[in-house]
Design a protein around this motif. Structure first.
Motif, PDB file in Angstrom:
ATOM      1  N   GLU A 154     -40.526 -27.453   3.863  1.00 18.09           N
ATOM      2  CA  GLU A 154     -40.457 -28.630   4.742  1.00 18.09           C
ATOM      3  C   GLU A 154     -40.246 -28.250   6.201  1.00 18.09           C
ATOM      4  OE1 GLU A 154     -37.422 -31.032   3.009  1.00 18.09           O
ATOM      5  OE2 GLU A 154     -38.660 -31.635   1.293  1.00 18.09           O
ATOM      6  N   ARG A 155     -39.369 -27.261   6.435  1.00 19.34           N
ATOM      7  CA  ARG A 155     -39.114 -26.827   7.821  1.00 19.34           C
ATOM      8  C   ARG A 155     -40.381 -26.241   8.443  1.00 19.34           C
ATOM      9  NH1 ARG A 155     -35.797 -21.533   8.030  1.00 19.34           N
ATOM     10  NH2 ARG A 155     -37.867 -20.859   7.357  1.00 19.34           N
ATOM     11  N   ASP A 156     -41.045 -25.351   7.694  1.00 18.61           N
ATOM     12  CA  ASP A 156     -42.282 -24.734   8.182  1.00 18.61           C
ATOM     13  C   ASP A 156     -43.379 -25.786   8.388  1.00 18.61           C
ATOM     14  OD1 ASP A 156     -40.841 -22.419   7.830  1.00 18.61           O
ATOM     15  OD2 ASP A 156     -41.976 -21.718   6.083  1.00 18.61           O
ATOM     16  N   PHE A 157     -43.396 -26.791   7.511  1.00 18.25           N
ATOM     17  CA  PHE A 157     -44.388 -27.868   7.594  1.00 18.25           C
ATOM     18  C   PHE A 157     -44.213 -28.663   8.892  1.00 18.25           C
ATOM     19  CE2 PHE A 157     -45.879 -32.181   6.824  1.00 18.25           C
ATOM     20  CZ  PHE A 157     -47.125 -31.988   6.239  1.00 18.25           C
ATOM     21  N   ASP A 158     -42.953 -29.045   9.175  1.00 20.04           N
ATOM     22  CA  ASP A 158     -42.677 -29.812  10.402  1.00 20.04           C
ATOM     23  C   ASP A 158     -43.115 -29.033  11.643  1.00 20.04           C
ATOM     24  OD1 ASP A 158     -41.609 -31.784   8.829  1.00 20.04           O
ATOM     25  OD2 ASP A 158     -39.516 -31.204   9.179  1.00 20.04           O
ATOM     26  N   PHE A 159     -42.812 -27.739  11.649  1.00 17.80           N
ATOM     27  CA  PHE A 159     -43.151 -26.891  12.793  1.00 17.80           C
ATOM     28  C   PHE A 159     -44.677 -26.782  12.932  1.00 17.80           C
ATOM     29  CE2 PHE A 159     -43.708 -22.902  15.112  1.00 17.80           C
ATOM     30  CZ  PHE A 159     -42.675 -22.940  16.055  1.00 17.80           C
ATOM     31  N   ALA A 160     -45.364 -26.581  11.818  1.00 12.88           N
ATOM     32  CA  ALA A 160     -46.821 -26.450  11.844  1.00 12.88           C
ATOM     33  C   ALA A 160     -47.492 -27.738  12.314  1.00 12.88           C
ATOM     34  CB  ALA A 160     -47.331 -26.060  10.452  1.00 12.88           C
ATOM     35  N   LYS A 161     -46.979 -28.873  11.867  1.00  9.05           N
ATOM     36  CA  LYS A 161     -47.521 -30.155  12.300  1.00  9.05           C
ATOM     37  C   LYS A 161     -47.328 -30.349  13.806  1.00  9.05           C
ATOM     38  CE  LYS A 161     -49.281 -32.640   8.880  1.00  9.05           C
ATOM     39  NZ  LYS A 161     -50.657 -33.194   8.967  1.00  9.05           N
ATOM     40  N   LYS A 162     -46.144 -29.980  14.292  1.00  6.27           N
ATOM     41  CA  LYS A 162     -45.832 -30.166  15.708  1.00  6.27           C
ATOM     42  C   LYS A 162     -46.756 -29.332  16.588  1.00  6.27           C
ATOM     43  CE  LYS A 162     -41.964 -30.005  18.980  1.00  6.27           C
ATOM     44  NZ  LYS A 162     -40.496 -29.846  19.135  1.00  6.27           N
ATOM     45  N   TYR A 163     -47.069 -28.119  16.145  1.00  8.60           N
ATOM     46  CA  TYR A 163     -47.857 -27.202  16.987  1.00  8.60           C
ATOM     47  C   TYR A 163     -49.279 -26.981  16.456  1.00  8.60           C
ATOM     48  CZ  TYR A 163     -43.425 -26.336  19.288  1.00  8.60           C
ATOM     49  OH  TYR A 163     -42.241 -26.489  19.980  1.00  8.60           O
ATOM     50  N   ASP A 164     -49.719 -27.839  15.530  1.00  4.28           N
ATOM     51  CA  ASP A 164     -51.088 -27.811  15.020  1.00  4.28           C
ATOM     52  C   ASP A 164     -51.474 -26.444  14.470  1.00  4.28           C
ATOM     53  OD1 ASP A 164     -53.444 -29.073  14.380  1.00  4.28           O
ATOM     54  OD2 ASP A 164     -54.424 -28.550  16.283  1.00  4.28           O
ATOM     55  N   LEU A 165     -50.601 -25.890  13.639  1.00  2.00           N
ATOM     56  CA  LEU A 165     -50.858 -24.595  13.002  1.00  2.00           C
ATOM     57  C   LEU A 165     -51.463 -24.813  11.615  1.00  2.00           C
ATOM     58  CD1 LEU A 165     -47.517 -22.881  14.067  1.00  2.00           C
ATOM     59  CD2 LEU A 165     -49.808 -22.276  14.868  1.00  2.00           C
ATOM     60  N   PRO A 166     -52.209 -23.826  11.095  1.00  2.00           N
ATOM     61  CA  PRO A 166     -52.859 -24.001   9.785  1.00  2.00           C
ATOM     62  C   PRO A 166     -51.853 -24.251   8.659  1.00  2.00           C
ATOM     63  CG  PRO A 166     -53.681 -22.040  10.915  1.00  2.00           C
ATOM     64  CD  PRO A 166     -52.496 -22.516  11.699  1.00  2.00           C
ATOM     65  N   ILE A 167     -52.245 -25.056   7.696  1.00  2.00           N
ATOM     66  CA  ILE A 167     -51.425 -25.346   6.509  1.00  2.00           C
ATOM     67  C   ILE A 167     -52.277 -25.028   5.281  1.00  2.00           C
ATOM     68  CG2 ILE A 167     -50.194 -27.119   5.202  1.00  2.00           C
ATOM     69  CD1 ILE A 167     -49.699 -28.562   7.877  1.00  2.00           C
ATOM     70  N   LYS A 168     -51.909 -23.996   4.548  1.00  2.00           N
ATOM     71  CA  LYS A 168     -52.709 -23.507   3.430  1.00  2.00           C
ATOM     72  C   LYS A 168     -51.910 -23.618   2.132  1.00  2.00           C
ATOM     73  CE  LYS A 168     -55.130 -19.410   1.716  1.00  2.00           C
ATOM     74  NZ  LYS A 168     -55.367 -17.949   1.918  1.00  2.00           N
ATOM     75  N   ALA A 169     -52.309 -24.515   1.260  1.00  2.00           N
ATOM     76  CA  ALA A 169     -51.622 -24.711  -0.018  1.00  2.00           C
ATOM     77  C   ALA A 169     -52.065 -23.653  -1.026  1.00  2.00           C
ATOM     78  CB  ALA A 169     -51.903 -26.098  -0.563  1.00  2.00           C
ATOM     79  N   VAL A 170     -51.094 -23.163  -1.808  1.00  2.00           N
ATOM     80  CA  VAL A 170     -51.392 -22.174  -2.855  1.00  2.00           C
ATOM     81  C   VAL A 170     -50.683 -22.505  -4.171  1.00  2.00           C
ATOM     82  CG1 VAL A 170     -51.925 -20.267  -1.286  1.00  2.00           C
ATOM     83  CG2 VAL A 170     -49.544 -20.660  -1.986  1.00  2.00           C
ATOM     84  N   ILE A 171     -49.948 -23.617  -4.217  1.00  2.00           N
ATOM     85  CA  ILE A 171     -49.301 -24.087  -5.450  1.00  2.00           C
ATOM     86  C   ILE A 171     -49.603 -25.571  -5.588  1.00  2.00           C
ATOM     87  CG2 ILE A 171     -47.117 -24.383  -6.699  1.00  2.00           C
ATOM     88  CD1 ILE A 171     -45.952 -22.116  -5.017  1.00  2.00           C
ATOM     89  N   LYS A 172     -49.987 -25.990  -6.797  1.00  2.00           N
ATOM     90  CA  LYS A 172     -50.281 -27.400  -7.035  1.00  2.00           C
ATOM     91  C   LYS A 172     -49.488 -27.880  -8.248  1.00  2.00           C
ATOM     92  CE  LYS A 172     -54.392 -26.154  -9.741  1.00  2.00           C
ATOM     93  NZ  LYS A 172     -55.873 -26.216  -9.797  1.00  2.00           N
ATOM     94  N   PRO A 173     -49.257 -29.197  -8.333  1.00  2.00           N
ATOM     95  CA  PRO A 173     -48.532 -29.731  -9.500  1.00  2.00           C
ATOM     96  C   PRO A 173     -49.311 -29.443 -10.783  1.00  2.00           C
ATOM     97  CG  PRO A 173     -48.786 -31.396  -7.773  1.00  2.00           C
ATOM     98  CD  PRO A 173     -49.653 -30.255  -7.396  1.00  2.00           C
ATOM     99  N   PHE A 174     -48.595 -29.321 -11.883  1.00  2.00           N
ATOM    100  CA  PHE A 174     -49.255 -29.130 -13.181  1.00  2.00           C
ATOM    101  C   PHE A 174     -50.111 -30.357 -13.528  1.00  2.00           C
ATOM    102  CE2 PHE A 174     -45.365 -26.450 -13.659  1.00  2.00           C
ATOM    103  CZ  PHE A 174     -46.016 -25.225 -13.716  1.00  2.00           C
ATOM    104  N   ASP A 175     -49.625 -31.517 -13.112  1.00  2.00           N
ATOM    105  CA  ASP A 175     -50.379 -32.763 -13.276  1.00  2.00           C
ATOM    106  C   ASP A 175     -50.372 -33.502 -11.948  1.00  2.00           C
ATOM    107  OD1 ASP A 175     -50.826 -32.593 -16.172  1.00  2.00           O
ATOM    108  OD2 ASP A 175     -48.646 -32.861 -16.307  1.00  2.00           O
ATOM    109  N   GLY A 176     -51.509 -34.021 -11.532  1.00  2.00           N
ATOM    110  CA  GLY A 176     -51.549 -34.777 -10.292  1.00  2.00           C
ATOM    111  C   GLY A 176     -52.132 -33.979  -9.143  1.00  2.00           C
TER     112      GLY A 176
END
Length: 817
Positions: free
Chosen positions: A350-372
Motif C-alpha cells: 500500500e505504501r509503495d502503491f501510494d508513492f507510485a500513484k503520486k509520481y506516476d511510476l509503473p505498477i506491475k502485478a505479479v500475484i493474483k487472487p486464487f478466485d476473482g
C-alpha cells in the motif's frame, strides 16, 4: 466514639513511623513478596494518578504482610532529568535543591496517605551513592563490549538542547516538551540492546501468565523481528559513471521475496551514503537538495504520513530480469531499519502503491487472487497465485517465498536474513542534571574509563543553568582532569546519561539493606532472595521504553555475573488513567484534584477507598465527587457501628451456626463470601471494587440482625479484609477490640454456605408463575407437592401431563386443558 479521620490517621501514621512497622526482615528463610510501583519523578506534588498507583501497591503489600510473608515494598524517586533544569531556569533555583525539596514534600504526602513503604531503603537516583554504583556498571558494560561511541544523525530537541532516543520522539516531537525535533550529526554513546533482541523477544513467552497481553504485543512489535531476503542491486554503467565508480551497488532487504518480479522502482533514505555523496559532489539540483534536507529534518513518525520523494537520475539492474529500475529518495525509507534502501512493489504494498500513484511510476502485478480479479486501483496484499514470475508462476505466494530465497542463494546473489526494528539504545544527553558518563578523552590514549576507585564522578554544584548548551561543557574546571592511564592532561566526558538508565536497575538496588547499603549496590544473596518482583504496578505508557530497558539490563547483569535469572518482573499490573469530565487530569484543562485538599476534607482512607472502589484497576477511573462523599460515609458507618455492636476479644468468636436464625446465618454467609472474594482478588483478579462491594453487602446483612457474636466475628474478618484498603480505620478498630490479633490470615468456614432452605421457581408449561421456599434436603415428591399448592390457581381445570424438578433451580409442571 464518632469517626474523626484526622485524629485516627495522625495517630497511626505516627505509630507506624516510630515502630518502623513496614521494614522487611533480614530472615531469608521466610517466604517473601516483593511489591513495587514504578517510582515517580519528584515534580513536587502528587497527582491522583500517583495516588492510584501507590494505593494499589500498598493494598498488595498490606495483604501479604497479613498472610505472614516477608514483604519488601520500597519507594524511590527517579530524580534526574530535564524538568529540574527547566525549573531552575524558571525559578532561579539549583536543580539539586529543587529536586530534593520536592522529594521531601512528596515523602510527607506519601506518609499522609498511609503508604506502607520501607523507609530504610528510600533512594533518589540523583544520590551520589546511586551514581557511584551505576557508573561502575557502565564501566563493566563498556569492558564487555555492550557500550560504544559513534557518530550519527540523531534526534535533537532544540528546546531542551539534548539528544533523544527514537523511543522518546512522539509524533515528531520531544516526549518531554512537545517541541518538534530536528536531525543533528554528532557523537553518541549506545548500548548494544540489539545483541539481546532475540532473547528479549523469546522470553516474552515466559511472561504470558503474569503480564497483560497488550504489553507483550507492544514489546513484540517494538522489537520487530522479520525474516526475509537480502540482496544487492547493482547500478547500470551510466549510473556508475555518474557516481565516478564510487558505488557499485546498494543492498536491500525484503520480507516479500514472492513479489520480486513486481519491483518497479527502488528508494533510498535521505540520509543514505549515496544520497550524501551526490549532494556533496553537486550531482543534484538545489531544488532536489532542499527537498531531501526537508525530509531529513522530519521525524520518523512524520515521514510515514505524507509520502514524498525525488528521483536521483540513477538506475539499477533487476537481479533476475535484467531490467533497469529507477532509483528515488523517499521520505518513508529510514536508515535505522535495514540498510536504508528498499525495493518497491507498488502492486502489492500500500505504501509503495501510494508513492507510485503520486509520481506516476509503473505498477506491475505479479500475484493474483486464487478466485476473482485484481483491482487496478489498489494494492493486492493477500496470499495469492504468482504470475509473470518466470519459473515460479502458479505457486502459492507464501510457498514461493522460500523457493525464491533458495534460488537467490543458489545463484549466490542474495541470502536469507533476519532484521529488527529495534536499534541500539542511544544513552548520552547534553545536559547537566544527569549521571555523568564515567569516561575521559585523552589525546594520547583515546577514550579511557575512569578508575572505579575514583567513582563517583559527581556533578559540580557551581553551575549556571541558562537553558543554552551543556553547563558541564562550559564549566571552567570540572571537565579538566588527568588521564587514568598515562597521567597526562585530559578532558572528562561532558555528556550525561539518559534517565532511563537509572530506572533500568533501581528495582535491584532496593534489595540491599542498611547492613550493606553504603558498601555495594546489592549482594548476590539479597538478589537471589528478593528477586523477581512479584507484583509490579504502573502505567501502560511505560509498556515499551522502561519495561524493555529494565528487561535488557537484567539480562546484561546476568551475563556480567551479578544475578542468575532472566526476567525482573513476575506479574505486571498496568493501571488505567484517572479522568475528570471525561479527560485526563491536567493543570492546563483545570480539571485536577489536589490529593492534599481531599485528605484534609475527608481523610486518606476515603481517598484510598474511592480509588479502589470506583473502577477495576486496569480500567480508566472517572472522578466523581459524590462517590467520594459516599466513600467517606461508608467509612464513617464502618467505624461507628463497630463501637456500637462489638465487644472486645483477642480470639474470633466461636459460633454454633445451627442455633442461629435466618438473618444471622445470612449475615455470616455474606461476611465469608467477602473473605473468599478477597483471597481471589489479591491472588487472581485484582478487582478490588468487587471485594469492597462484598464487604458493603455484608454490612447490609449485618444490619438486619442484632447478634453481637455475629457482629464481632464479622468485624474480626472485615477489618482484616479492609486493612489494605482503609488501613487507619482498620487498625483503630482492630486495636480497640481485637488487640490487632485479627490482622492475620483468615480461614473461610464452609458451614456458613450450607443452606437450610432453597428458593425454587415454579413454571406452568414453561412460563414462570411463582416461587417456593423448600428445605434444602426436601425430596422431589415434597417439592412437587408444595409447587402444586403454590400454583393451584394456574392448575385449576387442567390435567397434569408431566412434573419436572430441576435441582436447586425450578419446578416445571406441564399441563393440558
Amino acid at each position: 466514639m464518632e469517626y474523626s479521620s484526622k485524629s485516627i490517621e495522625t495517630k497511626w501514621q505516627k505509630y507506624w513511623q516510630e515502630h518502623k512497622s513496614f521494614e522487611p526482615s533480614e530472615d531469608f528463610s521466610r517466604e517473601k513478596k516483593y511489591i513495587l510501583s514504578m517510582f515517580p519523578f519528584p515534580s513536587g506534588r502528587l497527582h491522583m494518578g500517583h495516588v492510584r498507583n501507590y494505593t494499589l501497591s500498598d493494598a498488595f503489600a498490606r495483604y501479604y504482610r497479613q498472610q505472614n510473608f516477608n514483604v519488601l515494598h520500597p519507594i524511590g524517586f527517579d530524580s534526574f532529568g530535564m524538568p529540574a533544569e527547566n525549573a531552575a531556569i524558571k525559578n532561579g533555583s539549583h536543580p539539586k535543591s529543587w529536586t530534593y525539596d520536592n522529594i521531601d514534600y512528596m515523602k510527607n504526602e506519601f506518609a499522609s496517605l498511609g503508604f506502607s513503604f520501607s523507609k530504610e531503603r528510600e533512594l533518589a537516583t540523583s544520590d551520589e551513592l546511586y551514581t557511584k554504583f551505576e557508573q561502575g556498571f557502565i564501566i563493566d558494560m563498556y569492558e564487555k563490549g555492550l557500550l560504544y561511541r559513534k557518530k550519527g544523525m540523531l534526534n535533537w530537541c532544540p528546546h531542551d538542547l539534548t539528544v533523544l532516543a527514537n523511543e522518546q520522539v512522539v509524533d515528531g516531537c520531544c516526549w518531554r516538551c512537545d517541541t518538534p525535533i530536528v536531525k543533528k550529526d554528532m557523537n553518541q554513546y549506545y548500548f548494544k540492546i540489539t545483541e539481546y533482541a532475540d532473547e528479549l523477544l523469546a522470553d516474552l513467552d515466559k511472561l504470558e501468565s503474569g503480564w497483560p497481553k497488550q504489553v507483550l504485543t507492544m514489546q513484540e512489535n517494538w522489537i520487530g523481528k522479520s525474516n526475509g531476503l537480502a540482496f544487492d542491486l547493482y547500478f547500470d554503467d551510466t549510473s556508475k559513471t555518474k557516481l565516478s565508480s564510487n558505488f557499485e551497488s546498494f543492498d536491500v532487504f525484503t520480507t516479500r521475496p514472492d513479489t520480486i518480479y513486481g519491483v518497479s522502482y527502488t528508494a533510498l533514505a535521505p540520509e543514505h551514503a549515496i544520497v550524501s555523496y551526490m549532494i556533496e559532489n553537486k550531482l543534484l539540483s538545489s531544488d532536489v537538495v532542499a527537498q531531501i534536507e526537508a525530509m531529513k529534518n522530519s521525524s520518523s513518525i512524520e515521514r510515514q504520513k505524507e509520502k514524498s520523494g525525488v528521483a536521483l537520475g540513477l538506475d539499477v539492474i533487476h537481479p533476475l530480469t535484467g531490467e533497469k529500475i529507477p532509483v528515488w529518495v523517499a521520505n518513508f525509507v529510514l536508515m535505522d531499519y535495514g540498510s536504508g534502501a528498499v525495493m518497491a512493489v507498488p502492486a502489492h504494498d500500500e505504501r509503495d502503491f501510494d508513492f507510485a500513484k503520486k509520481y506516476d511510476l509503473p505498477i506491475k502485478a505479479v500475484i493474483k487472487p486464487f478466485d476473482g480479479e485484481l483491482n487496478p486501483e489498489a494494492a493486492y496484499t493477500e496470499v495469492g497465485e504468482l504470475f509473470g514470475s518466470s519459473e515460479f508462476d502458479g505457486l502459492n505466494s507464501k510457498e514461493a517465498q522460500a523457493k525464491i530465497i533458495a534460488h537467490f542463494q543458489a545463484q549466490n546473489i542474495g541470502k536469507k536474513t533476519t532484521n529488527y526494528k529495534l536499534k541500539d539504545w542511544g544513552v548520552s544527553r547534553q545536559r547537566y542534571w544527569g549521571a555523568p558518563i564515567p569516561f575521559i578523552h585523552c589525546e594520547e590514549c583515546g577514550l579511557v574509563m575512569e578508575k572505579k576507585e575514583n567513582l563517583p564522578v559527581a556533578l559540580p554544584s557551581d553551575v549556571e543553568i541558562t537553558g543554552e548548551g551543556n553547563p558541564l561543557e562550559k564549566h571552567p574546571t570540572w571537565k579538566h582532569c588527568k588521564c587514568p592511564k598515562c597521567g597526562k592532561d585530559a578532558v572528562r566526558e561532558t555528556d550525561t546519561m539518559d534517565t532511563f538508565v537509572e530506572s533500568s536497575w533501581y528495582f535491584l538496588r532496593f534489595c540491599a539493606s542498611k547492613t550493606n547499603w553504603e558498601k555495594e549496590a546489592f549482594s548476590a544473596e539479597q538478589i537471589k532472595y528478593w528477586m523477581g518482583v512479584d507484583h509490579y504496578i504502573g502505567g501502560i505508557e511505560h509498556a515499551i521504553l522502561h519495561l524493555l530497558y529494565a528487561r535488557f539490563f537484567t539480562k546484561v547483569f546476568r551475563d556480567l555475573g551479578y544475578l542468575e535469572f532472566d526476567e525482573p518482573f513476575e506479574r505486571l499490573l498496568t493501571q488505567g488513567m484517572v479522568l475528570k469530565d471525561g479527560a485526563k487530569m491536567s493543570k492546563s484543562k483545570g480539571n485536577t484534584v489536589d490529593p492534599d485538599a481531599l485528605i484534609e476534607k475527608y481523610g486518606a482512607d476515603t481517598a484510598r477507598l474511592f480509588i479502589l472502589f470506583a473502577a477495576p484497576p486496569t480500567q480508566e477511573l472517572e472522578w466523581n465527587d459524590s462517590a467520594v462523599e459516599g466513600a467517606y460515609k461508608f467509612i464513617k458507618r464502618f467505624h461507628d457501628r463497630a463501637f456500637t455492636h462489638l465487644y472486645a476479644t483477642d480470639v474470633i468468636p466461636s459460633i454454633d451456626h445451627t442455633t442461629l436464625n435466618k438473618e444471622e446465618k445470612f449475615a455470616r454467609k455474606k461476611v465469608y463470601e467477602a473473605l473468599a472474594r478477597a483471597n481471589e482478588v489479591y491472588n487472581e483478579r485484582y478487582t478490588f471494587n468487587t471485594m469492597i462491594a462484598g464487604v458493603m453487602e455484608a454490612m447490609n446483612a449485618l444490619n438486619a440482625q442484632s447478634n453481637k457474636d455475629v457482629w464481632t466475628e464479622a468485624y474480626w474478618i472485615m477489618a482484616s479484609i479492609m486493612e489494605p484498603v482503609i488501613p487507619h480505620v482498620a487498625w483503630e478498630i482492630s486495636e480497640q477490640f481485637f488487640g490487632r490479633k485479627n490482622l492475620a490470615p483468615q480461614a473461610v468456614i464452609d458451614e456458613v454456605f450450607e443452606e437450610d432452605s432453597i428458593t425454587l421457581g415454579v413454571s406452568i408449561n414453561g412460563k414462570r408463575r411463582t416461587e417456593i421456599e423448600v428445605a434444602a434436603d426436601a425430596s422431589n415428591e415434597e417439592i412437587i407437592l408444595i409447587a402444586k399448592e403454590a400454583g393451584a390457581k394456574w392448575l385449576e381445570g387442567m390435567s397434569i401431563v408431566k412434573e419436572i424438578v430441576v435441582p436447586k433451580k425450578l419446578v416445571n409442571i406441564v399441563v393440558k386443558g
